[in-house]
Design a protein around this motif. Sequence first.
Motif, PDB file in Angstrom:
ATOM      1  N   LEU A   1      17.500  11.190  48.575  1.00 32.48           N
ATOM      2  CA  LEU A   1      16.708   9.956  48.542  1.00 32.48           C
ATOM      3  C   LEU A   1      15.226  10.222  48.315  1.00 32.48           C
ATOM      4  O   LEU A   1      14.487   9.323  47.909  1.00 32.48           O
TER       5      LEU A   1
ATOM      6  N   LEU B   1      13.439   8.891  45.312  1.00 31.44           N
ATOM      7  CA  LEU B   1      12.866   7.547  45.326  1.00 31.44           C
ATOM      8  C   LEU B   1      11.724   7.427  46.327  1.00 31.44           C
ATOM      9  O   LEU B   1      10.650   6.920  46.009  1.00 31.44           O
ATOM     10  N   THR B   2      11.978   7.889  47.556  1.00 37.55           N
ATOM     11  CA  THR B   2      11.023   7.635  48.639  1.00 37.55           C
ATOM     12  C   THR B   2       9.763   8.487  48.496  1.00 37.55           C
ATOM     13  O   THR B   2       8.704   8.096  48.978  1.00 37.55           O
ATOM     14  N   GLU B   3       9.856   9.642  47.869  1.00 37.75           N
ATOM     15  CA  GLU B   3       8.670  10.483  47.698  1.00 37.75           C
ATOM     16  C   GLU B   3       8.273  10.594  46.222  1.00 37.75           C
ATOM     17  O   GLU B   3       7.175  10.231  45.839  1.00 37.75           O
TER      18      GLU B   3
ATOM     19  N   LEU C   1       9.233   9.048  43.258  1.00 39.52           N
ATOM     20  CA  LEU C   1       8.907   7.847  42.472  1.00 39.52           C
ATOM     21  C   LEU C   1       7.564   7.268  42.897  1.00 39.52           C
ATOM     22  O   LEU C   1       6.725   6.909  42.069  1.00 39.52           O
ATOM     23  N   VAL C   2       7.382   7.213  44.204  1.00 34.33           N
ATOM     24  CA  VAL C   2       6.146   6.685  44.775  1.00 34.33           C
ATOM     25  C   VAL C   2       4.940   7.498  44.276  1.00 34.33           C
ATOM     26  O   VAL C   2       3.918   6.947  43.838  1.00 34.33           O
TER      27      VAL C   2
ATOM     28  N   THR D   1      23.279   5.856  38.853  1.00 35.14           N
ATOM     29  CA  THR D   1      24.051   5.833  40.105  1.00 35.14           C
ATOM     30  C   THR D   1      23.543   6.887  41.092  1.00 35.14           C
ATOM     31  O   THR D   1      24.148   7.069  42.141  1.00 35.14           O
ATOM     32  N   THR D   2      22.492   7.586  40.746  1.00 36.21           N
ATOM     33  CA  THR D   2      21.909   8.593  41.642  1.00 36.21           C
ATOM     34  C   THR D   2      20.454   8.223  41.928  1.00 36.21           C
ATOM     35  O   THR D   2      19.799   7.605  41.078  1.00 36.21           O
ATOM     36  N   PRO D   3      19.943   8.616  43.098  1.00 38.71           N
ATOM     37  CA  PRO D   3      18.514   8.386  43.357  1.00 38.71           C
ATOM     38  C   PRO D   3      17.618   9.003  42.271  1.00 38.71           C
ATOM     39  O   PRO D   3      16.628   8.391  41.862  1.00 38.71           O
TER      40      PRO D   3
ATOM     41  N   LEU E   1      17.871   6.735  39.174  1.00 42.65           N
ATOM     42  CA  LEU E   1      17.196   5.450  39.409  1.00 42.65           C
ATOM     43  C   LEU E   1      15.683   5.623  39.437  1.00 42.65           C
ATOM     44  O   LEU E   1      14.938   4.778  38.918  1.00 42.65           O
TER      45      LEU E   1
ATOM     46  N   ASP F   1      14.557   6.084  35.886  1.00 43.12           N
ATOM     47  CA  ASP F   1      14.747   4.809  35.178  1.00 43.12           C
ATOM     48  C   ASP F   1      13.636   3.817  35.538  1.00 43.12           C
ATOM     49  O   ASP F   1      13.066   3.158  34.664  1.00 43.12           O
ATOM     50  N   THR F   2      13.330   3.730  36.820  1.00 43.70           N
ATOM     51  CA  THR F   2      12.287   2.803  37.265  1.00 43.70           C
ATOM     52  C   THR F   2      10.911   3.280  36.799  1.00 43.70           C
ATOM     53  O   THR F   2      10.062   2.463  36.425  1.00 43.70           O
TER      54      THR F   2
END
Lengths: 281, 281
Positions: free
Chosen positions: B84, B87-89, B91-92, B134-136, B139, B142-143
């Motif tokens: 995760l 995303l949590t680290e 992507l931010v 389908t994976t963090p 995603l 992608d984002t």
Amino acid sequence: MKIAVSGATGFVGRHVVERLLGDGHDIVAIARDSGKGAAMPWADRVTFVPYDLYRNPGALTARMECPHVFVHLAWPGLPNYRGLFNLTENLVAEIALFRHLLEWGVPHLVVAGTCLEYGLQFGPLAEDGETRPTTPYGLAKDTLRKTLQLMQATQPFTLQWMRLFYMYGPGQSEQSLLSQLDRALAEARETFDMSQGDQLRDYLPIEGVADRFARVIGQKAVSGVINCCSGHPISVFDLIQRHLTANSKTIRLNRGVYPYPDYEAMAFWGQPVQLRSLGFP
Amino acid sequence: MKIAVSGATGFVGRHVVERLLGDGHDIVAIARDSGKGAAMPWADRVTFVPYDLYRNPGALTARMECPHVFVHLAWPGLPNYRGLFNLTENLVAEIALFRHLLEWGVPHLVVAGTCLEYGLQFGPLAEDGETRPTTPYGLAKDTLRKTLQLMQATQPFTLQWMRLFYMYGPGQSEQSLLSQLDRALAEARETFDMSQGDQLRDYLPIEGVADRFARVIGQKAVSGVINCCSGHPISVFDLIQRHLTANSKTIRLNRGVYPYPDYEAMAFWGQPVQLRSLGFP
């Protein structure tokens, strides 16, 4: 149940809190502005926690007991759907917030989604259909939902993603269409400037939205994406006519003054399949 | 041109830097570990900036001149696609980084994407096709891409999103399939444990990937999503056989020992339409 509601003083939040109190729940209302909180009709029936969830989400645990349900309605900066802050600030803070809520052990999350997750898609939109957001707000909510769904793979929790469409009623934004119309009527203006009004939208009265939240929260078997909508499209022109008739008012409508917004499809409405399974029309 | 390359000491980065130096570009190589930087074959031909882009992206501007092109290959934590932290680290931190690069005025971004943006889709995958990660990790990438594309609406810049598929060659991860095979050969083992090997993938030699980066960087007209792949599927079994033949080696293959990964479709490959417009096969 002990239920926390963030964004409790917002348009949706104030009605959801009232409705949940009616069901006998124990409510912790969270919002940044304690003055706004004190002005709410339910102020003396809830535990009010003035708190900025984006500033220090981890410290919330010291301010209240872990709730059975966390209803997350807060999202600063609306209705600026196109501002990049939706991604660069809000999404970033939301992911951090939910990390803390899940570490804390909150077993049941109810989160406000948006029809802007769908982007420029037409017609009746399904809960399990593809999302194609075209605004920073829509993309941020879409990514938040997908992130929470991926988090469920490592830590089981109930997620009810209440995808909101259009709403009207007491407490709505001053910028909303019917607020502007009411202001024009109150000022006894002769005309009201609007778009052509042929766009089809899906509207619910805000009390109906609050009712749907309350029923969904009591039914954990209904989870994932829940289209919170009527399922019936109405033109914006008809919505305005209906409002005028209901209030026995008339005003000349200047149709076509404003263009249609470029971030919304011309005609779309939701399919509320999950809500129908709970008996909603 | 003055080109900054982040993740310069990684598998892709080290080859991209070498290839861009061959074209006569002025390279600023960015990576966290200056020891690794000093060990690179191109160490004395670049300006090396030891820097953790996630810690303080804004201060990078004090360490170097604004480049003409920023090639962003860094992404800590791979190959943990399911963590995760993506995303949590990551992507931010990535969104914060790009905000700073764009405020700084970098006019041209080349960013590593991933075939995991597609998720579990089968067959030949188009650059303009839907993504369903389908994976963090998928995603998050992608984002990030969608966020950059939305940022283009308010500030024009060139974005070349190099969507990477599978790669092999010097410097690849110790955990990669062919590294493990080479190790088994070096240790003169009799057998090599593998999956059934019938899955179809799209592989490029890493030098071919670096060549594609260099050509794309010189052609700003090619922008958006660029599938960086061969366009030709090969089974993992055949890939291994080809590697053994090329190195005149044999080993008994224990097929079916490992399951197929659950986050990858059984058979998928990219359609490199944009690269074909540049003359690639």
